[in-house]
Design a protein around this motif. Sequence first.
Motif, short mmCIF file in Angstrom:
data_model
loop_
_atom_site.label_atom_id
_atom_site.label_comp_id
_atom_site.label_asym_id
_atom_site.label_seq_id
_atom_site.Cartn_x
_atom_site.Cartn_y
_atom_site.Cartn_z
N VAL A 333 0.83 -1.28 -0.04
CA VAL A 333 0.01 0.01 -0.01
C VAL A 333 1.00 1.30 -0.11
CG1 VAL A 333 -1.96 -1.01 1.14
CG2 VAL A 333 -0.26 0.07 2.57
N SER A 334 2.07 1.29 0.36
CA SER A 334 2.97 2.38 0.52
C SER A 334 3.51 2.86 -0.82
CB SER A 334 3.98 2.25 1.72
OG SER A 334 4.88 1.31 1.14
N PRO A 335 3.76 4.23 -1.08
CA PRO A 335 4.67 4.57 -2.12
C PRO A 335 5.75 3.93 -2.40
CG PRO A 335 3.52 6.50 -1.12
CD PRO A 335 3.45 5.15 0.18
N GLU A 340 7.22 3.98 4.09
CA GLU A 340 7.18 3.39 5.40
C GLU A 340 8.05 3.77 6.51
OE1 GLU A 340 7.72 -0.54 4.04
OE2 GLU A 340 6.89 -0.17 2.09
N ASP A 341 9.15 3.83 6.14
CA ASP A 341 10.17 3.84 7.20
C ASP A 341 9.89 5.16 7.84
OD1 ASP A 341 11.23 1.45 6.85
OD2 ASP A 341 13.00 2.33 5.57
N PRO A 433 0.52 -10.71 2.22
CA PRO A 433 1.31 -9.62 2.35
C PRO A 433 0.68 -8.04 2.21
CG PRO A 433 1.36 -10.32 0.10
CD PRO A 433 0.46 -11.29 0.97
N ASP A 434 -0.32 -8.06 3.15
CA ASP A 434 -1.05 -6.63 3.16
C ASP A 434 -1.59 -6.30 4.52
OD1 ASP A 434 -3.18 -4.92 1.42
OD2 ASP A 434 -4.22 -5.57 3.15
N ALA A 435 -1.25 -5.13 5.03
CA ALA A 435 -1.33 -4.60 6.24
C ALA A 435 -2.85 -4.84 6.52
CB ALA A 435 -0.84 -2.99 6.52
N LYS A 476 -4.76 2.59 -4.21
CA LYS A 476 -3.37 2.56 -3.31
C LYS A 476 -3.34 3.68 -2.24
CE LYS A 476 1.40 1.22 -3.62
NZ LYS A 476 2.53 0.63 -4.61
N ALA A 477 -3.70 4.81 -2.82
CA ALA A 477 -3.28 6.19 -1.98
C ALA A 477 -4.12 5.88 -0.71
CB ALA A 477 -3.58 7.28 -2.85
#
Length: 536
Positions: A333-335, A340-341, A433-435, A476-477
């Motif tokens: 989901v992250s760009p 993410e970090d 693999p999805d939050a 996604k955004a």
Amino acid sequence: MMRPNRKGAGILGVLAVCVITGLTSVACTGSSGSSAAHDPSTFTMGIPAPPISLDIPKDYDQSTTTYVALVTQKLETISATGDLSPQLATAVQQPDDTTLVYTIRGGVKFSDGTPLTADDVAWSIEHDATGSSQLAADLISFGSVSVSGPLQVTVKLSHPDGQMRSLLATTIFVQQAAFAKAHANDLGAPGAAPIGTGPYMFAGNTQQAVTLAANPNYWGAKPKVSKIVMVPVSDDNTAQLAMRSGSMQANLVANLKTAGQYQQISGAKLYPLQANISVNYISLDTQAAPLNDLHVRRAIAHSLDKAGITTAAYGNYAKLLPGLSTTDQLADVSPAKADEDAFLNGLPQYSFDLAKAKQELAQSAYPNGFQLAVSYDSTAPFAELTVLNLQQNMAKIGVTITPKPVTQKQWIAAVYAHKDLGLQLLPFTSAGPDAGSMLVATTAAGNIRPGAFNTANWTTAAVEAADKQLQESSDKAVRWQAVKTILTAIANDLPYIPLQAPDRVLVVAGEFSLTQNQSILDLQTNGTWSEQLTAN
């Protein structure tokens, strides 16, 4: 979906000598020790404990799915990056945002020679997605399923859910409906193992071993190994002795502090598993005193030496979590990883600081302390270390923590009953693999119930709205913003305290090897790992 890992099945890792870059890794090979000759037609692998049931709705445990998925197959398989591939379903259409239409592979037979039908698939979906099924908490948008053609099944959703196709891929285990109906009261028990279409069929199920034999009617390539035996092993020392003697050829490392010892077994190959989608965390029941007090929850967070606990439990083979998700869970989901970090490291953090813990306690309704009994799975090292750490540290600020070790069966029953939850030490493995899989399961109001996993009994209006977006949107955004909303709310309100994300490794020894590295999903969800298993 959460899978309570029996005998610490989720406590896995990799050796420092293995080279791991992102999701690409190489096997490490031991060079000393001994491994006796063994019949290459039989592959024996360690499991943490005997299965509760071979019918997954009754035993949604990641060690059980490792071998059940070799028998009862999936509609689709899922990769470490979330890509879907056909298995029993050759095509999937989505005519609208609440309908999925599956075309079922023709010419497939069950191991008893009877053909796979759309009725079998429809029954399996209904069986896995409804009622008391432990899979149902992942499938809260499931509405109904019907046979819509000779080899076609239609699933209707109760509301739009952009992730439902992936969730059905990870949670539905297709089995023969006629046999299952004939064994409605004992399906999955010894003598009533499900009948499937996979490369293997169940040939035995006792407390000593689960035996799988090659399916003579399998529709795909013939397995290279004719028999797979899953045997319970109590610990890594026992596993290593069995592998040295040649009586066992594979094991998942449970105690990472013993991982280096596997290298001393001749021919041992260590395969780090791709995609870290497992999280250890503390759950705090926000509806029950004293944990309904935010200052108490903050005092608990400041009383935890998370770094010390993680090192004691895993050595260097786990990552501390700044938020209730791993970066592999956020990747979908992250760009970018940098985003993410930056986000995770910017969340409120609660350092190990007893002075701050004491200050928070002084602001609570319990300035002079309180007493709290904590039940935990006695077979999970991280849980015991965490409880003992809290007991020692909180005693210094006037709080009495009483550890209550219970058997894994008792602990699992209590979690699923959703009563008197208090403080829980929990491992959670996402369905993929999805939050969204983990966040919706642990924060949605609809999951405050028996059999579901909002064990903190917590949500907010903003979190509910974000949960809805995670379920319904494929943008996604939009989903990234929803994830950030939920993780920020968790960090502020502390219904959950993230601990660590353990790494994982599979050890294969003797004359056996894997032709390519596996993801955790290949091993414990897809049932495809046996395709890469070969005898040298």
